[in-house]
Design a protein around this motif. Structure first.
Motif, PDB file in Angstrom:
ATOM      1  N   GLY A 196      76.369 -28.829  18.019  1.00 51.99           N
ATOM      2  CA  GLY A 196      74.984 -29.049  17.457  1.00 51.99           C
ATOM      3  C   GLY A 196      75.029 -30.400  16.489  1.00 51.99           C
ATOM      4  O   GLY A 196      76.044 -30.472  15.727  1.00 51.99           O
ATOM      5  N   GLY A 197      73.934 -30.764  16.292  1.00 49.05           N
ATOM      6  CA  GLY A 197      73.608 -31.823  15.182  1.00 49.05           C
ATOM      7  C   GLY A 197      74.619 -32.979  15.391  1.00 49.05           C
ATOM      8  O   GLY A 197      74.612 -33.301  16.763  1.00 49.05           O
ATOM      9  N   GLU A 198      75.535 -33.388  14.788  1.00 47.74           N
ATOM     10  CA  GLU A 198      76.177 -34.760  14.731  1.00 47.74           C
ATOM     11  C   GLU A 198      77.560 -34.407  15.712  1.00 47.74           C
ATOM     12  O   GLU A 198      78.341 -35.299  16.368  1.00 47.74           O
ATOM     13  CB  GLU A 198      76.745 -35.246  13.585  1.00 47.74           C
ATOM     14  N   ASP A 212      73.602 -29.075  24.150  1.00 48.10           N
ATOM     15  CA  ASP A 212      72.278 -28.998  24.662  1.00 48.10           C
ATOM     16  C   ASP A 212      72.350 -28.003  25.768  1.00 48.10           C
ATOM     17  O   ASP A 212      71.588 -27.033  25.725  1.00 48.10           O
ATOM     18  CB  ASP A 212      71.718 -30.412  25.231  1.00 48.10           C
ATOM     19  N   VAL A 213      73.320 -27.838  26.531  1.00 51.04           N
ATOM     20  CA  VAL A 213      73.569 -26.969  27.546  1.00 51.04           C
ATOM     21  C   VAL A 213      73.486 -25.333  27.071  1.00 51.04           C
ATOM     22  O   VAL A 213      72.665 -24.603  27.395  1.00 51.04           O
ATOM     23  CB  VAL A 213      74.664 -27.299  28.440  1.00 51.04           C
ATOM     24  N   VAL A 214      74.438 -25.368  25.943  1.00 51.26           N
ATOM     25  CA  VAL A 214      74.797 -23.990  25.502  1.00 51.26           C
ATOM     26  C   VAL A 214      73.444 -23.377  24.618  1.00 51.26           C
ATOM     27  O   VAL A 214      73.450 -22.317  24.593  1.00 51.26           O
ATOM     28  CB  VAL A 214      75.983 -23.799  24.599  1.00 51.26           C
ATOM     29  N   VAL A 260      78.684 -13.416  20.036  1.00 51.59           N
ATOM     30  CA  VAL A 260      78.882 -14.065  21.336  1.00 51.59           C
ATOM     31  C   VAL A 260      78.729 -15.669  21.263  1.00 51.59           C
ATOM     32  O   VAL A 260      77.599 -16.201  21.082  1.00 51.59           O
ATOM     33  CB  VAL A 260      78.158 -13.577  22.700  1.00 51.59           C
ATOM     34  N   SER A 261      79.857 -16.349  21.293  1.00 52.22           N
ATOM     35  CA  SER A 261      80.060 -17.850  20.984  1.00 52.22           C
ATOM     36  C   SER A 261      79.755 -18.389  22.389  1.00 52.22           C
ATOM     37  O   SER A 261      80.579 -18.205  23.170  1.00 52.22           O
ATOM     38  CB  SER A 261      81.002 -18.368  20.318  1.00 52.22           C
ATOM     39  N   ILE A 262      78.988 -19.297  22.650  1.00 53.33           N
ATOM     40  CA  ILE A 262      78.810 -19.900  24.111  1.00 53.33           C
ATOM     41  C   ILE A 262      78.906 -21.395  24.115  1.00 53.33           C
ATOM     42  O   ILE A 262      78.614 -22.307  23.286  1.00 53.33           O
ATOM     43  CB  ILE A 262      77.193 -19.644  24.672  1.00 53.33           C
ATOM     44  N   HIS A 263      80.002 -21.677  24.866  1.00 55.96           N
ATOM     45  CA  HIS A 263      80.442 -23.135  25.061  1.00 55.96           C
ATOM     46  C   HIS A 263      80.650 -23.465  26.474  1.00 55.96           C
ATOM     47  O   HIS A 263      80.764 -22.848  27.459  1.00 55.96           O
ATOM     48  CB  HIS A 263      81.926 -23.305  24.426  1.00 55.96           C
ATOM     49  N   ALA A 264      80.832 -25.013  26.500  1.00 54.52           N
ATOM     50  CA  ALA A 264      81.432 -25.414  28.067  1.00 54.52           C
ATOM     51  C   ALA A 264      82.473 -26.103  27.793  1.00 54.52           C
ATOM     52  O   ALA A 264      82.612 -27.029  26.761  1.00 54.52           O
ATOM     53  CB  ALA A 264      80.093 -26.092  28.461  1.00 54.52           C
ATOM     54  N   LEU A 381      75.354 -27.567  35.704  1.00 55.76           N
ATOM     55  CA  LEU A 381      75.064 -27.009  34.227  1.00 55.76           C
ATOM     56  C   LEU A 381      73.776 -27.826  33.956  1.00 55.76           C
ATOM     57  O   LEU A 381      73.269 -27.466  33.063  1.00 55.76           O
ATOM     58  CB  LEU A 381      75.838 -27.529  33.254  1.00 55.76           C
ATOM     59  N   LYS A 382      73.693 -28.942  34.524  1.00 59.19           N
ATOM     60  CA  LYS A 382      72.070 -29.492  34.167  1.00 59.19           C
ATOM     61  C   LYS A 382      70.903 -28.744  34.898  1.00 59.19           C
ATOM     62  O   LYS A 382      69.823 -28.974  34.221  1.00 59.19           O
ATOM     63  CB  LYS A 382      72.265 -31.054  34.801  1.00 59.19           C
TER      64      LYS A 382
END
Ligand SMILES: [Zn+2]
Length: 408
Positions: A196-198, A212-214, A260-264, A381-382
């Motif tokens: 997120g952010g920078e 953005d996806v997560v 729950v931490s969500i990542h790609a 994912l898009k």
């Protein structure tokens, strides 16, 4: 570099009594993303009271005094308030501070206001502390038996007292369900959209950003969990940066039952694809440590802090529960996606040294929902429909975990 401007003001003049400004030598560019104000703490000492605004990253701030009612405010610029703190008020355990409150003043400014009993206050000072960056407001009452601690630019300010904060931003017992008060079941879930952010996280070849996806998947998942009657708190709800190590702190403060931490994921091998889930553990596997290094990249933690971290890991009694939750989320996610898509690969559940999982007092899991580095998975994912299926898979995993607790 910063140019600290530590001020000690004496109350007494009318209306705007005094003000101080902390400016960065090089002002941040206008497009700079906002940083999250993630905590407000207050301590009462026999000789003074301290309010700490936790920001995590260097930001400009200013302070001033206002009358009717008497108050001091501190404005932090290029900052957004974590939604869980919005409108919070704190009552200090002393008679010279009536109330401390925090709010988002405008889209880029967070304001903390300390309402005082002017007749009882001798002076105050506002100054920054670093690593992590925070702004401190010290208020000294009149007629204290002991000499109040003085702070000059040559002398470091007194250490923050050891005692527990007067009031932490956490829900009252009234906000808890009966089941939760009795220690039964899962009631409150913290969802942590990565980056997120920078910090964009991984970026696909076509430009899709992990952050953005997560966030989109987390929002879908929140909708599902709320519809099921669960309370859901997001560590971020917009494109803002939050230090990794603050995310489990938010979960602890909220007394969450699950994190729950969500990542790609991303891999140098663009053919690599699939779904993984992690719980906190040491790993001798260089491939696991490579993923952890990617996800840990924005952490400000240093090697010197490792000892403290190891202690926290050892003390974490939730590793087995976290592993269990990781298996259930991963299993359901793979199963769910496989029903709707071809070539859904299961990369399994692993223990890994992820900063974002350290210190959480509840079962904590990191999910890599797919690979942004893989062309087909970036394409998927898009699409909103794939994101929805990912959210449904994680949702089914959380429900299975909850049901398993019921059986136990
Ligand atoms: Zn990530």
């Amino acid at each position: 570099m910063a140019r600290p401007n530590r001020t000690a003001n004496r109350l007494g003049a009318p209306l705007i009594l005094a003000s101080s400004v902390f400016l960065l030598a090089a002002p941040p560019p206008p497009a700079q993303s906002t940083v999250e104000v993630y905590n407000l703490r207050s301590y009462t000492h026999p000789t003074y009271a301290r309010v700490v605004i936790d920001i995590g990253k260097l930001r400009e701030f200013s302070s001033a005094e206002l009358k009717d009612p008497d108050r001091i405010y501190v404005d932090v610029y290029q900052a957004r308030l974590n939604p869980i703190l919005q409108g919070k008020t704190y009552v200090a355990r002393c008679d010279y501070i009536k109330e401390v409150r925090i709010a988002q003043k405008n889209s880029t400014t967070v304001r903390v206001v300390a309402e005082l009993d002017l007749a009882k206050v001798e002076r105050y000072q506002v100054f920054p502390l670093f690593d992590p960056f925070r702004v401190v407001l010290d208020i000294f009452p009149k007629e204290t038996a002991a000499a109040p601690p003085t702070v000059t630019p040559d002398k470091p300010p007194p250490a923050e007292p050891e005692e527990k904060p007067v009031k932490l931003p956490e829900p009252t017992a009234d906000g808890y369900s009966m089941a939760r008060q009795l220690g039964l079941g899962i009631q409150r879930v913290v969802l942590d959209p990565g980056h997120g952010g920078e910090d964009p996280g991984a970026i696909g070849k076509k430009g899709l950003k992990e952050k953005d996806v997560v966030l989109a998947v987390s929002a879908e998942l929140r909708t599902l969990l709320v519809a099921k009657g669960l309370e859901v708190i997001m560590t971020r709800e917009s494109d803002i940066s939050i230090p990794l190590e603050n995310r489990p702190v938010i979960a602890n403060q909220q007394k969450a039952d699950l994190f729950v931490s969500i990542h790609a994921n991303a891999n140098r091998n663009r053919k690599k694809r699939g779904v993984m889930a992690f719980y906190l553990n040491f790993s001798p596997d260089p491939q696991i440590n490579e993923i952890a290094a990617l996800e840990n990249a924005t952490s400000t933690k240093r090697i010197g802090e490792m000892q403290d971290t190891l202690k926290k890991i050892v003390q974490n009694s939730k590793i087995l529960e976290s592993r269990d939750l990781a298996y259930k989320i991963h299993g359901n996610l793979v199963k769910w996606l496989s029903q709707h898509y071809t070539e859904v690969e299961s990369l399994g559940v692993r223990g890994g040294p992820f900063w974002v999982l350290i210190g959480g007092e509840m079962p904590s899991v990191l999910v890599e929902i797919s690979h942004l580095s893989n062309a087909q998975e970036e394409e998927r994912l898009k699409s909103p429909s794939y994101r929805k299926q990912v959210a449904l898979g994680i949702y089914e995993g959380i429900l299975e975990y909850m049901r398993s607790l019921g059986k136990g």
